[in-house]
Design a protein around this motif. Sequence first.
Motif, PDB file in Angstrom:
ATOM      1  N   UNK A 189       0.830  -1.211   0.000  1.00  0.00           N
ATOM      2  CA  UNK A 189       0.000   0.000   0.000  1.00  0.00           C
ATOM      3  C   UNK A 189       0.864   1.260   0.000  1.00  0.00           C
ATOM      4  N   UNK A 190       1.946   1.220   0.771  1.00  0.00           N
ATOM      5  CA  UNK A 190       2.827   2.388   0.838  1.00  0.00           C
ATOM      6  C   UNK A 190       3.508   2.600  -0.507  1.00  0.00           C
ATOM      7  N   UNK A 191       4.004   1.501  -1.088  1.00  0.00           N
ATOM      8  CA  UNK A 191       4.721   1.589  -2.367  1.00  0.00           C
ATOM      9  C   UNK A 191       3.820   2.119  -3.469  1.00  0.00           C
ATOM     10  N   UNK A 192       2.556   1.686  -3.455  1.00  0.00           N
ATOM     11  CA  UNK A 192       1.624   2.092  -4.514  1.00  0.00           C
ATOM     12  C   UNK A 192       0.942   3.417  -4.195  1.00  0.00           C
ATOM     13  N   UNK A 193       1.140   3.889  -2.966  1.00  0.00           N
ATOM     14  CA  UNK A 193       0.522   5.156  -2.586  1.00  0.00           C
ATOM     15  C   UNK A 193      -0.969   5.050  -2.320  1.00  0.00           C
ATOM     16  N   UNK A 194      -1.435   3.870  -1.928  1.00  0.00           N
ATOM     17  CA  UNK A 194      -2.852   3.714  -1.610  1.00  0.00           C
ATOM     18  C   UNK A 194      -3.168   4.419  -0.292  1.00  0.00           C
ATOM     19  N   UNK A 195      -4.416   4.860  -0.161  1.00  0.00           N
ATOM     20  CA  UNK A 195      -4.857   5.483   1.082  1.00  0.00           C
ATOM     21  C   UNK A 195      -4.974   4.394   2.156  1.00  0.00           C
ATOM     22  N   UNK A 196      -4.132   4.488   3.162  1.00  0.00           N
ATOM     23  CA  UNK A 196      -3.980   3.374   4.097  1.00  0.00           C
ATOM     24  C   UNK A 196      -4.177   3.807   5.541  1.00  0.00           C
ATOM     25  N   UNK A 197      -4.966   3.016   6.275  1.00  0.00           N
ATOM     26  CA  UNK A 197      -5.051   3.166   7.721  1.00  0.00           C
ATOM     27  C   UNK A 197      -4.354   1.941   8.286  1.00  0.00           C
ATOM     28  N   UNK A 198      -3.214   2.149   8.898  1.00  0.00           N
ATOM     29  CA  UNK A 198      -2.347   1.032   9.252  1.00  0.00           C
ATOM     30  C   UNK A 198      -2.461   0.731  10.742  1.00  0.00           C
ATOM     31  N   UNK A 199      -3.181  -0.334  11.099  1.00  0.00           N
ATOM     32  CA  UNK A 199      -3.298  -0.705  12.508  1.00  0.00           C
ATOM     33  C   UNK A 199      -2.034  -1.462  12.928  1.00  0.00           C
ATOM     34  N   UNK A 200      -1.405  -1.050  14.012  1.00  0.00           N
ATOM     35  CA  UNK A 200      -0.146  -1.685  14.409  1.00  0.00           C
ATOM     36  C   UNK A 200      -0.323  -3.100  14.935  1.00  0.00           C
TER      37      UNK A 200
END
Lengths: 152, 232
Positions: free
Chosen positions: B47-58
Motif C-alpha cells: 500500500x505504501x509503495x503504490x501510494x494507496x490510502x492506508x489506515x495502518x493498525x499496528x
Amino acid sequence: MSNTMQILVLIGTFVFVIYVLLRIHKLKIKMEDAIFWIFFTVVVAVLGTIPQVTYWLSAVLGIQSPVNLVYLMIIGLLVEKLFTLSANLSILEEKVTILSAEVAIRGRDAAHSRDELKQDITEIKQKTGIKESDEDSEDEGIRSSVGNHTGI
Amino acid sequence: MKPLIIIPAYNEAENLEKLIENIIQNYPQYDYVVINDGSTDTTRKLCVAKGYNLLDLPVNLGLAGAVKSGMKYANFYGYDYVIQIDGDGQHNPAYIVDMLRKMEETDADIVIGSRFKTNKKPFTLRMIGSQILTYAIKLTTGGKYIGDVTSGMRLFNKRMIKRFGYNMHYSPEPDTLAYLLNCGAKIEEVQVEMNERKAGESYLIGFMSFRYMAQMLFSILLFQWVRTRNEV
C-alpha cells in the motif's frame, strides 16, 4: 446434599445470573465472556438443585460424596477460565508492547518529516528573500495540518 | 461528499492490488481506505509503495476492530455513507451504485449486498448455518427476512457510522443486525454476485464456525433482549 445447601446454591446462582444479565444490559461485558458465565451458572445450578443428576454422575465417576462433584466441576471450569484469561493476558501484554513501539516510531517519523518540511521552507524563504518575521505564522499552519493528517 | 469504501485487509497482499486498482481506475466517484489489520505479510509495504490510502493498525484487532477503525475514520472526516467490502476481491464495486440507490429509495440505515435476495441459497453446510441465523433473526425481529446475514458487503448511513464506530457491542455480525432491527433501524438487501475467494485465508475458517454459530445464536436468541435498546 442437604436441603439448606440446595436452597443456598439456588439463591446464589440466581443472584449471579441477575448480576451477569445486568452487566450485559449496561453493555459492560463482552458476549463471549457472558456466555461462559451463563454456562457456568447453569452447570452449578443443575448440579446443586437436581440431586439425581449429581448422585448419578458421582456414582459413574466413583466420587464418594456428591458435593465433591459440585466442587470438582466448579474448580474445573474456573481453571479453564483462569487458563484462557492468562493466555489472553499474554496476548494483551504483547499488544501493548507493540503499540508502544509503534506509537514511538510513528511519532518520531512524524516529527522528523515536520522538521524536514520546516527546513525546506526556511531554504525556500532564503532563496526567494522573504523576511524571517513571517516564519512564525507559516510554521503554525504546517504544524496544524500535519497534526490533522496523522490524527494527533 | 463522496461515499467511502472501507476495505479491512488481513494478509491480503495478493488480492488487494487488483481490487484497489479497479476502484481507482473505474470508480473515482468513491473514496476508499484500506485498513491494514496488523497483517504479517506485505500488505502494508504494498500500500505504501503504490501510494494507496492506508489506515495502518499496528496490531491485529480482528474484523470487528478493523471495521470500527474504518467507521471512526469515516466519522473523523465527516463521510455520510460507508461501504464495507472485503479485501480479498470477492465483492465487486460495480454493485455499490445499486446499494446507494436502494438506500435512497427506502431510506434504509443499512443496505446489505446479498447473494440470496433473488437467488436461491445452495445446500451446503455453511449455508445451512446461514439459514439458521436467518430464521433466528426472522423469529426475533417480527418476521424480517434477511437472506444473506453474513455478507461482508454492507452500506451504512451516517447514523450507523456513529454507532458502529463508538459502541462496544456493534460487531459487523448477524446479531448486531437483529439488535438494530429491534431498535427500529431499517435494513434492506440488494442482489449482488460475489467472486470466489482467490488467495489468502478468510476470517471465518473451519472449526471456528461451530463456536461462531453458538455465539451468534446465544446473542440473537438471548442477549439481545437484555441489552439496552437505543432507538434509532
